[in-house]
Design an enzyme around this catalytic site. Structure first.
Site, short mmCIF file in Angstrom:
data_model
loop_
_atom_site.label_atom_id
_atom_site.label_comp_id
_atom_site.label_asym_id
_atom_site.label_seq_id
_atom_site.Cartn_x
_atom_site.Cartn_y
_atom_site.Cartn_z
CB CYS A 155 -1.89 4.90 4.66
SG CYS A 155 -3.46 4.25 4.05
CB SER A 156 -0.83 0.58 6.62
OG SER A 156 0.43 1.14 6.84
CB CYS A 157 -5.03 0.14 2.12
SG CYS A 157 -5.69 1.82 2.21
CB CYS A 159 -0.92 0.03 1.22
SG CYS A 159 -1.93 1.54 1.29
#
Length: 352
Positions: free
Chosen positions: A253-255, A250
């Site tokens: 961000c940190s999907c 990702c």
């Protein structure tokens, strides 16, 4: 190699554009449609057939439910204002997604079999009309504007959650299950983590029909495994083959589909890792993860977003013919689910 460079360029373009869009969710329609489909699946295929089963078996009567309803009055519906901008809309959709997850987890608790009345899946399939349309529970229409559909989902969740609360109260009051049993089941479900992703992969390894459904309509396919979708618009699955290796990242961000795959490793959130895996995935896999791929294997990098989240379907290890799904699932790691490692070899289980 040209195809790989194009894929990387598209990913980086997404990252640059999305970094300036703090709303992050773009496909409101897709998220709402997915919740509508999941909510009706769990209501008509899981909860209400369960209530009917319990009634037919004599575990609960309709009068038990009426008494429980008197003890568990419906909470007043909260005042909800119409969304005024895209951020309000996203906030309401996210709240609905979170409530859907809680609803699914609650159905998991309500599905604990009473000790004297074990149920089998075939009974459930008959009760919910899988083999006879006459027994199928009707679904409401999902038409109207996006605002109207969001409001309808909020209202439906109020009602569906109340029925679930009444059912749980009735089961405990009747002595069909105990509060201790419910808490044990709650702790068990809460600790699934990456095991959910491992179960998905193991089922795909042994069930060709499930695998095909997973690759073409991921979110719908995993419903049968009783896994909450989380804040997931669409689940896409990239299959590793003899000529293609896939990696998930990702860049924004940190999907990540937490409920399906557990918590991501710390390095998945690290900016330096994200930049390098996109710009030079082959060397990153070799240098950082000791995963050397043959030159004829194409490496593809997939960028997870708030709307479409990815997981990797790793190749099944050789020497596992005849293994059970549970044993196969034990070969699947978080790293193999994001493509930075293969599934474990069969010998790994002998060493644990």
């Amino acid at each position: 190699m040209l195809r790989h460079r194009i894929a990387r360029a598209e990913n980086m373009a997404h990252s640059t554009e999305a970094a300036h869009d703090h709303g992050h969710m773009h496909d409101h329609e897709g998220h709402v449609h997915a919740v509508e489909a999941d909510l009706e699946y769990w209501r008509t295929k899981r909860l209400e057939p369960r209530v009917i089963q319990l009634h037919r078996r004599g575990v609960l009567t309709l009068y038990d439910l009426l008494r429980a309803a008197a003890d568990v009055p419906a909470a007043p519906a909260p005042a909800r204002e119409a969304a005024h901008d895209v951020h309000d809309t996203e906030h309401r959709i996210r709240a609905i997604e979170d409530r859907l997850d809680e609803y699914i987890r609650g159905i998991g608790l309500a599905s604990v079999d009473p000790p004297d009345h074990p149920f089998v899946i075939e009974d459930t399939r008959k009760e919910r009309g899988d083999y006879d349309n006459f027994f199928r529970i009707a679904k409401p229409p999902h038409d109207g504007t996006l605002e109207e559909r969001i409001a309808r989902l909020e209202h439906q969740l109020d009602e569906y959650e109340h029925l679930l609360q009444v059912l749980m109260h009735a089961l405990i009051a009747k002595g069909a299950i105990t509060a201790e049993q419910i808490e044990r089941q709650r702790a068990f479900l809460a600790g699934r983590g990456a095991w959910n992703g491992a179960r998905i992969v193991a089922r795909a390894w042994v069930d060709p029909a499930f695998k095909q459904a997973l690759l073409t309509r991921g979110r719908e396919a995993v419903r049968e495994l009783n896994i909450p979708p989380g804040r997931l618009g669409k689940l896409s699955v990239a299959e590793n083959t003899a000529t293609q290796h896939n990696v998930v990242v990702c860049t924004l961000c940190s999907c990540y589909p937490h409920d399906l795959l557990g918590d991501p490793p710390w390095w998945y959130r690290d900016d330096s890792y994200k930049e390098r895996i996109v710009s030079d995935p082959r060397s990153t896999l070799e240098d950082r993860f000791k995963l050397r791929l043959p030159d004829n294997v194409e490496v593809r990098v997939y960028d997870s977003t708030s709307d479409v989240r990815w997981m990797v379907l790793p190749s099944r290890p050789a020497g596992t013919d005849g293994w059970s799904e549970e044993d196969l699932a034990r070969l699947v790691t978080i790293e193999s689910l994001v493509g930075t490692a293969p599934a474990l070899p069969p010998t790994a289980l002998a060493q644990t």
